[in-house]
Design an enzyme around this catalytic site. Structure first.
Site, PDB file in Angstrom:
ATOM      1  N   HIS A  40      47.256  29.032  59.362  1.00 35.77           N
ATOM      2  CA  HIS A  40      47.753  27.872  60.114  1.00 35.77           C
ATOM      3  C   HIS A  40      46.927  27.662  61.381  1.00 35.77           C
ATOM      4  CE1 HIS A  40      49.475  31.321  62.228  1.00 35.77           C
ATOM      5  NE2 HIS A  40      49.482  30.536  63.303  1.00 35.77           N
ATOM      6  N   HIS A 127      41.565  26.297  66.258  1.00 38.68           N
ATOM      7  CA  HIS A 127      40.954  27.236  65.315  1.00 38.68           C
ATOM      8  C   HIS A 127      42.019  27.722  64.344  1.00 38.68           C
ATOM      9  CE1 HIS A 127      42.789  29.918  68.310  1.00 38.68           C
ATOM     10  NE2 HIS A 127      42.884  30.793  67.320  1.00 38.68           N
TER      11      HIS A 127
END
Ligand code: ATP
Ligand code: MG
Length: 183
Positions: A40, A127
């Site tokens: 995620h 990220h």
């Protein structure tokens, strides 16, 4: 409970990313890879929160989601924090959707701070964490050898997730979903 706000790729993209990262997984050095269904983008780590704080975070997420439209994320090149030679966190960068996710994280930050949350520490950098090395290895050659990723998805919602720490890696449970504007 331990909670965070995030964006999740759909399962088929989590699967595709996991498969494409095989080239990074060859070594024998100790590393905790992120389990496939946990992949995620964290928008904001909340830490230990009680029900009231969790409800306030949910309100901030709902308000933020209503202000931003759906967008496309394209996962990009691998990288590491603090750097490839002293990697403590391995991640995939965003070749698309970085601006949108930064804008959402900034709105979220504003909405949270307005509700009494302390400013995010460290500040948001988009990220997708894929692993946490437990030993010092220079990842530069394996990053260079990784074929370009094929992984893109549309983001329709933000999610509030409860994280239950466990020895083999945390288990996540979605507590609430916040559809983006028009989604
Ligand atoms: P594990 O800790 O078992 O390896 P995890 O890191 O996925 O699993 P959590 O520690 O609950 O599970 O973290 C949930 C999310 O919040 C992850 O994206 C993690 O990178 C992020 N996170 C955790 N701690 C912090 C922190 N102190 N500051 C910022 N982000 C954090
Ligand atoms: Mg953790």
């Amino acid at each position: 409970m331990r909670a965070f706000l995030a964006v999740f790729p759909p399962p088929e993209v989590q699967q595709a990313v996991h498969r494409q990262l095989a080239a990074l997984r060859g070594g024998r050095e100790p590393i905790a890879w992120v389990r496939r269904e946990n992949l995620h983008l964290t928008l904001r780590f909340l830490g230990e929160v009680d029900e009231g704080t969790c409800a306030a975070a949910a309100a901030a997420a709902r308000e933020t989601a209503a202000r931003h439209g759906a967008f496309e994320v394209v996962l990009g090149a691998p990288g590491a924090f603090p750097d490839a030679r002293h990697a403590r966190v391995l991640w995939l960068g965003l070749a698309g959707g970085a601006l949108e996710s930064r804008a959402i994280a900034a709105s979220l930050e504003e909405a949270l701070v307005a509700r009494g949350f302390a400013p995010a520490e460290p500040p948001f950098t988009p990220h997708l964490t894929v692993g946490r090395p437990r030993a010092r290895v220079d990842w530069t050659p394996r990053f260079a050898a990784l074929p370009p990723l094929q992984a893109a998805f549309r983001v329709h919602e933000l999610v509030l997730v409860e994280s239950v720490l466990a020895p083999g890696g945390s288990r996540y449970a979605v507590r609430e979903r916040f559809p983006l504007r028009g989604a």
